[in-house]
Design an enzyme around this catalytic site. Structure first.
Site, mmCIF file in Angstrom:
data_model
loop_
_atom_site.group_PDB
_atom_site.id
_atom_site.type_symbol
_atom_site.label_atom_id
_atom_site.label_comp_id
_atom_site.label_asym_id
_atom_site.label_seq_id
_atom_site.Cartn_x
_atom_site.Cartn_y
_atom_site.Cartn_z
ATOM 1 N N CYS A 264 -104.464 6.423 90.000
ATOM 2 C CA CYS A 264 -104.054 5.321 89.126
ATOM 3 C C CYS A 264 -104.592 5.527 87.705
ATOM 4 C CB CYS A 264 -104.607 3.988 89.647
ATOM 5 S SG CYS A 264 -104.231 3.619 91.368
ATOM 6 N N CYS A 298 -98.799 1.200 88.962
ATOM 7 C CA CYS A 298 -99.143 1.479 87.559
ATOM 8 C C CYS A 298 -98.480 2.729 86.999
ATOM 9 C CB CYS A 298 -100.659 1.592 87.398
ATOM 10 S SG CYS A 298 -101.411 3.033 88.219
#
Length: 416
Positions: A264, A298
């Site tokens: 991420c 994300c």
């Protein structure tokens, strides 16, 4: 590379032996000694064996610093005999310095014999031209805050050093600001948690956040390979960024979660993993090569995937253009179709300062320019800078500068 090199060293280390083959002299200078004075002919070249030297333009007891030269560099910069531009340039020892000095004639014979040395001297001249071009752009186009942030950030990127030893006087000379303005902008950056001030030193504690306050031409460029810049961020800072979901570190580093096999960006809103399960990466490619999968929430594989960062930049652009206007935040909210609360939140996350504080800085900066460079009366200056009343202008100005606008104008006039 689009940003200037303020500190140069090591480029001529391969050619030190060539100096030792000439009729050279070893000279020593104490810190503060002038090595080459203005209005003198440069009849020799020096290899910096140790220490640090500053190059500056000096006229009428006023100094404008250009760069520092360190061990393994040459001074002065080489100028062909038919071009005379050395009359304003001064080289001064910042620390104790040892040099190997050869005559200009011997150096020119070296250039004729050694193509690689000649090419490096050619590149050195262009580095200086590039720096001078940047300085003209900066002094003409950049705000005071941008000048300070750009200088500190580019120094960090050029050297990789978080701790910067520099006197207030030298920093003033580099960025072209008086002591009061410089102190104000440094305090702003301290309050934004991007630098820390220590006696004789400035510590850059959040370089990526500092970059946000730089001029656009620096923000758009990569000065050094990314792994050098990323390596300067401690794991403690990275973990704190993840815990705070700090979007200003998106694109600076990535992290993988060992228990899920997913990687991420720091601002990802997914559930916070245990610290011992975190692994850090300098690029999405590194994470993929390590076997991690892309987080669908994300999208860390898209480097520019950060809508909040883009929105914050749009807010800042609008404030830069309209800061003198009334109800500028409300108008910005309407212009960008963003709720005021969300606008304030996004801006503060990105720049670690409220839009109101940023507007005040811009207004004060314009007021200072008008006080220093025009004969406008104080009321007209207040209104032209965006202040709604004289009382608001006086209290804001005195709170920032410790004196009234009238006193400030007089103090600046007395210096000239």
């Amino acid at each position: 590379m689009s940003a200037p090199l303020y500190y140069l060293e090591g480029n001529f280390i391969p050619y030190r032996a060539l100096f030792l083959e000439q009729s050279y002299r070893t000279l020593h200078y104490k810190a503060g000694n002038i090595i080459y004075e203005p209005h003198t002919e440069w009849d020799s070249m020096m290899y910096l064996n140790s220490g640090k030297v500053k190059i500056s333009i000096v006229q009428n007891e006023r100094e404008k610093l250009l760069a520092f030269y360190g061990e393994g560099y040459l001074i002065p910069y080489y100028v062909p005999a038919e071009i005379c531009i050395s009359h304003l340039i001064q080289f001064t020892a910042v620390t104790d310095v040892t040099v190997l000095q050869v005559s200009r004639q011997d150096f020119e014979e070296l250039l004729a014999k050694n193509t690689k040395l000649r090419n490096e001297v050619y590149l050195s001249a262009w580095r200086l031209i590039h720096l001078l071009t940047h300085e003209v752009e900066s002094q003409t186009l950049d705000s005071g805050l941008e000048r300070v942030a750009t200088f500190l950030y580019t120094y960090f990127e050029n050297t990789g050093h978080e701790l910067f030893e520099i006197s207030t006087r030298d920093l003033q000379s580099f960025v072209g600001l008086n002591r009061t303005n410089l102190s104000k902008y440094l305090s702003f950056l301290v309050n934004a948690h991007v630098i820390a001030k220590e006696r004789g030193f400035i510590r850059i504690i959040a370089p990526e956040k500092l970059k946000n306050f730089c001029s656009d031409r620096v923000i758009r460029c990569d000065i050094v390979p990314s792994n050098m810049a990323h390596g300067a961020i401690s794991e403690e800072d990275k973990w704190e960024a993840i815990c705070n979901r700090d979007a200003t570190y998106d694109g600076v580093f990535w992290y993988g979660v060992k228990s899920t096999g997913i990687f991420c960006v720091p601002s990802c809103k997914s559930r916070l993993a245990r610290r011992e399960n975190i692994e850090y990466f300098d690029s999405p490619q590194e994470a993929l090569q390590a076997g991690y999968r892309i987080c669908k929430r994300c999208r860390p594989d898209i480097l520019s995937y950060n809508p909040n960062r883009r929105l914050a930049e749009q807010i800042r652009d609008y404030l830069d253009e309209h800061f003198c206007e009334k109800e500028v935040l409300e108008q910005c909210s309407i212009h960008l179709s963003v709720e005021p609360k969300h606008l304030i939140k996004v801006f503060k996350i990105q720049y670690d300062a409220t839009p109101h504080a940023y507007i005040q800085e811009k207004r004060l900066e314009k007021a200072v320019q008008l006080l220093e460079h025009t004969d406008m009366n104080i009321l007209d200056i207040a209104l032209s800078s965006g202040f709604s009343s004289m009382s608001n202008f006086y209290s804001t100005f005195k709170g920032s500068y410790g004196m009234s606008p009238t006193q400030y104008r007089k103090s600046e006039s007395d210096k000239q």
